[in-house]
Write a protein that holds these residues in place. Structure first.
Motif, PDB file in Angstrom:
ATOM      1  N   PRO A  36       0.884  -1.055   0.182  1.00 44.72           N
ATOM      2  CA  PRO A  36      -0.193  -0.178  -0.012  1.00 44.72           C
ATOM      3  C   PRO A  36       0.830   1.191   0.227  1.00 44.72           C
ATOM      4  CG  PRO A  36       0.153  -0.783   2.331  1.00 44.72           C
ATOM      5  CD  PRO A  36       0.806  -1.871   1.372  1.00 44.72           C
ATOM      6  N   VAL A  37       0.352   2.355  -0.331  1.00 41.40           N
ATOM      7  CA  VAL A  37       0.986   3.499  -0.337  1.00 41.40           C
ATOM      8  C   VAL A  37       1.248   3.796   1.026  1.00 41.40           C
ATOM      9  CG1 VAL A  37       0.957   6.023  -0.913  1.00 41.40           C
ATOM     10  CG2 VAL A  37       0.215   4.461  -2.163  1.00 41.40           C
ATOM     11  N   GLU A  38       2.515   4.295   1.439  1.00 41.27           N
ATOM     12  CA  GLU A  38       2.933   4.413   2.877  1.00 41.27           C
ATOM     13  C   GLU A  38       4.143   5.642   2.835  1.00 41.27           C
ATOM     14  OE1 GLU A  38       4.364   1.004   4.918  1.00 41.27           O
ATOM     15  OE2 GLU A  38       4.760   0.232   3.080  1.00 41.27           O
TER      16      GLU A  38
ATOM     17  N   LEU B 155       7.294   6.504   4.474  1.00 37.47           N
ATOM     18  CA  LEU B 155       8.696   5.921   5.013  1.00 37.47           C
ATOM     19  C   LEU B 155       9.659   6.879   5.704  1.00 37.47           C
ATOM     20  CD1 LEU B 155       9.151   3.454   1.967  1.00 37.47           C
ATOM     21  CD2 LEU B 155       7.816   2.893   4.253  1.00 37.47           C
ATOM     22  N   PRO B 156      10.290   6.413   6.518  1.00 39.13           N
ATOM     23  CA  PRO B 156      11.261   7.128   7.381  1.00 39.13           C
ATOM     24  C   PRO B 156      12.481   7.617   6.144  1.00 39.13           C
ATOM     25  CG  PRO B 156      10.925   5.056   8.517  1.00 39.13           C
ATOM     26  CD  PRO B 156      10.274   5.134   7.249  1.00 39.13           C
ATOM     27  N   ASP B 157      13.081   8.881   6.555  1.00 37.10           N
ATOM     28  CA  ASP B 157      14.183   9.123   5.542  1.00 37.10           C
ATOM     29  C   ASP B 157      15.294   8.364   5.191  1.00 37.10           C
ATOM     30  OD1 ASP B 157      12.724  11.602   5.393  1.00 37.10           O
ATOM     31  OD2 ASP B 157      14.007  12.607   6.790  1.00 37.10           O
ATOM     32  N   HIS B 158      15.379   7.438   6.018  1.00 34.06           N
ATOM     33  CA  HIS B 158      16.684   6.411   5.739  1.00 34.06           C
ATOM     34  C   HIS B 158      16.124   5.269   4.908  1.00 34.06           C
ATOM     35  CE1 HIS B 158      19.762   8.451   8.324  1.00 34.06           C
ATOM     36  NE2 HIS B 158      18.545   9.022   8.635  1.00 34.06           N
ATOM     37  N   VAL B 159      15.063   5.196   4.840  1.00 34.55           N
ATOM     38  CA  VAL B 159      14.359   3.789   4.060  1.00 34.55           C
ATOM     39  C   VAL B 159      14.624   4.253   2.375  1.00 34.55           C
ATOM     40  CG1 VAL B 159      12.470   2.214   3.487  1.00 34.55           C
ATOM     41  CG2 VAL B 159      12.910   3.102   5.884  1.00 34.55           C
ATOM     42  N   VAL B 160      15.488   3.256   1.640  1.00 35.32           N
ATOM     43  CA  VAL B 160      15.823   3.718   0.441  1.00 35.32           C
ATOM     44  C   VAL B 160      14.684   2.865  -0.667  1.00 35.32           C
ATOM     45  CG1 VAL B 160      17.324   3.157  -1.546  1.00 35.32           C
ATOM     46  CG2 VAL B 160      17.949   3.794   0.940  1.00 35.32           C
ATOM     47  N   ALA B 161      14.248   1.786  -0.097  1.00 37.38           N
ATOM     48  CA  ALA B 161      12.971   1.070  -0.908  1.00 37.38           C
ATOM     49  C   ALA B 161      12.561   0.199   0.018  1.00 37.38           C
ATOM     50  CB  ALA B 161      13.977   0.103  -2.144  1.00 37.38           C
ATOM     51  N   ARG B 162      11.204  -0.347  -0.354  1.00 36.87           N
ATOM     52  CA  ARG B 162      10.355  -1.475   0.107  1.00 36.87           C
ATOM     53  C   ARG B 162       9.455  -2.102  -0.864  1.00 36.87           C
ATOM     54  NH1 ARG B 162       5.633  -2.510   1.994  1.00 36.87           N
ATOM     55  NH2 ARG B 162       5.305  -3.580   3.742  1.00 36.87           N
ATOM     56  N   THR B 163       9.571  -3.378  -0.940  1.00 39.51           N
ATOM     57  CA  THR B 163       8.713  -3.952  -1.703  1.00 39.51           C
ATOM     58  C   THR B 163       8.084  -5.242  -0.880  1.00 39.51           C
ATOM     59  OG1 THR B 163       9.978  -5.639  -2.534  1.00 39.51           O
ATOM     60  CG2 THR B 163      10.185  -3.681  -3.923  1.00 39.51           C
ATOM     61  N   PRO B 164       7.110  -6.031  -1.338  1.00 38.79           N
ATOM     62  CA  PRO B 164       6.701  -7.097  -0.487  1.00 38.79           C
ATOM     63  C   PRO B 164       7.832  -8.052   0.042  1.00 38.79           C
ATOM     64  CG  PRO B 164       5.293  -6.728  -2.303  1.00 38.79           C
ATOM     65  CD  PRO B 164       6.313  -5.565  -2.503  1.00 38.79           C
ATOM     66  N   ASP B 165       8.850  -8.200  -0.886  1.00 38.66           N
ATOM     67  CA  ASP B 165       9.972  -9.037  -0.436  1.00 38.66           C
ATOM     68  C   ASP B 165      11.229  -8.358  -0.371  1.00 38.66           C
ATOM     69  OD1 ASP B 165       8.792 -10.795  -3.244  1.00 38.66           O
ATOM     70  OD2 ASP B 165      10.030  -8.951  -3.230  1.00 38.66           O
ATOM     71  N   LEU B 166      11.358  -7.067  -0.044  1.00 34.23           N
ATOM     72  CA  LEU B 166      12.591  -6.526   0.083  1.00 34.23           C
ATOM     73  C   LEU B 166      12.610  -5.245   0.958  1.00 34.23           C
ATOM     74  CD1 LEU B 166      15.413  -5.641  -2.527  1.00 34.23           C
ATOM     75  CD2 LEU B 166      14.343  -3.824  -1.425  1.00 34.23           C
ATOM     76  N   LEU B 167      13.561  -4.981   1.736  1.00 32.14           N
ATOM     77  CA  LEU B 167      13.617  -3.721   2.511  1.00 32.14           C
ATOM     78  C   LEU B 167      15.001  -3.414   2.382  1.00 32.14           C
ATOM     79  CD1 LEU B 167      12.273  -1.725   4.309  1.00 32.14           C
ATOM     80  CD2 LEU B 167      12.880  -3.114   6.235  1.00 32.14           C
ATOM     81  N   ALA B 168      15.219  -2.073   2.156  1.00 31.23           N
ATOM     82  CA  ALA B 168      16.547  -1.458   2.192  1.00 31.23           C
ATOM     83  C   ALA B 168      16.707  -0.117   2.689  1.00 31.23           C
ATOM     84  CB  ALA B 168      16.919  -1.115   0.693  1.00 31.23           C
ATOM     85  N   TRP B 169      17.720   0.080   3.759  1.00 35.39           N
ATOM     86  CA  TRP B 169      17.802   1.535   4.278  1.00 35.39           C
ATOM     87  C   TRP B 169      19.141   1.827   4.300  1.00 35.39           C
ATOM     88  CZ3 TRP B 169      16.938  -3.218   6.429  1.00 35.39           C
ATOM     89  CH2 TRP B 169      17.731  -3.614   7.720  1.00 35.39           C
ATOM     90  N   TRP B 170      19.471   2.916   4.921  1.00 36.38           N
ATOM     91  CA  TRP B 170      21.016   3.400   5.070  1.00 36.38           C
ATOM     92  C   TRP B 170      21.008   3.745   6.422  1.00 36.38           C
ATOM     93  CZ3 TRP B 170      22.822   8.183   5.229  1.00 36.38           C
ATOM     94  CH2 TRP B 170      22.011   9.320   4.925  1.00 36.38           C
ATOM     95  N   THR B 171      22.473   3.932   6.883  1.00 31.13           N
ATOM     96  CA  THR B 171      22.801   4.699   8.017  1.00 31.13           C
ATOM     97  C   THR B 171      23.963   5.513   7.481  1.00 31.13           C
ATOM     98  OG1 THR B 171      24.091   3.073   8.938  1.00 31.13           O
ATOM     99  CG2 THR B 171      22.139   2.851   9.626  1.00 31.13           C
ATOM    100  N   PRO B 172      23.850   7.048   8.370  1.00 32.28           N
ATOM    101  CA  PRO B 172      25.063   7.854   7.822  1.00 32.28           C
ATOM    102  C   PRO B 172      26.302   7.366   8.460  1.00 32.28           C
ATOM    103  CG  PRO B 172      23.663   8.832   9.726  1.00 32.28           C
ATOM    104  CD  PRO B 172      22.891   7.356   9.266  1.00 32.28           C
TER     105      PRO B 172
END
Length: 152
Positions: free
Chosen positions: A71-73, A75-92
């Motif tokens: 669904p449309v949501e 996301l926090p600034d550090h989340v790069v991508a989200r799909t049903p089977d993937l989550l990507a985020w970064w830390t400084p």
């Protein structure tokens, strides 16, 4: 054929398609076909119509119909991508503790703090991937980075 599913309220579902899965004796080749459902005779029992090979587009549509899309949501600034089977985020970039296995040649420095670059984390298929990451300037901002100037 009659079946029931408890979905919390009254809902009538009717069979309209069937997916048939095929594989060879070695299990290394697979195929799927999609069949429309036709009514046979006067008893109302379902039968399968002619099949078509299941394409990637058919599979995506089936997944969409089954509600596996995101669904449309917001996301926090550090989340790069989200799909049903993937989550990507970064830390400084930051100074962080590092831990090493007991009994290893690095055990003596385990728990000490070292500078780390920005890190990109990706979780996919129950596997965590970590890579050094250089955020593109002007694309990703954190409270510690200069903000874009407002229009003048």
């Amino acid at each position: 054929m009659r079946f029931s599913i408890d979905v919390g309220s009254e809902l009538e579902l009717k069979l309209y398609q069937a997916v048939l899965l095929y594989r060879n004796d070695h299990g290394n080749r697979h195929m799927a076909t999609v069949h429309g459902v036709v009514q046979q005779n006067g008893d109302g029992s379902p039968g399968l119509g002619a099949g078509q090979l299941l394409s990637t587009a058919n599979l995506r549509e089936l997944a969409r119909q089954l509600g596996t899309g995101c669904p449309v949501e917001f996301l926090p600034d550090h989340v790069v991508a989200r799909t049903p089977d993937l989550l990507a985020w970064w830390t400084p970039a930051a100074v962080r503790p590092m831990f090493f296995r007991a009994g290893s040649e690095l055990e003596s420095i385990s728990g000490k703090r070292f500078p780390h670059p920005a890190l990109l984390f990706v979780v996919r298929s129950n596997v965590l991937y970590v890579r050094a990451f250089l955020p593109p300037k002007g694309r990703i901002q954190t409270p510690n980075w200069p903000q874009r100037p407002t229009g003048t």
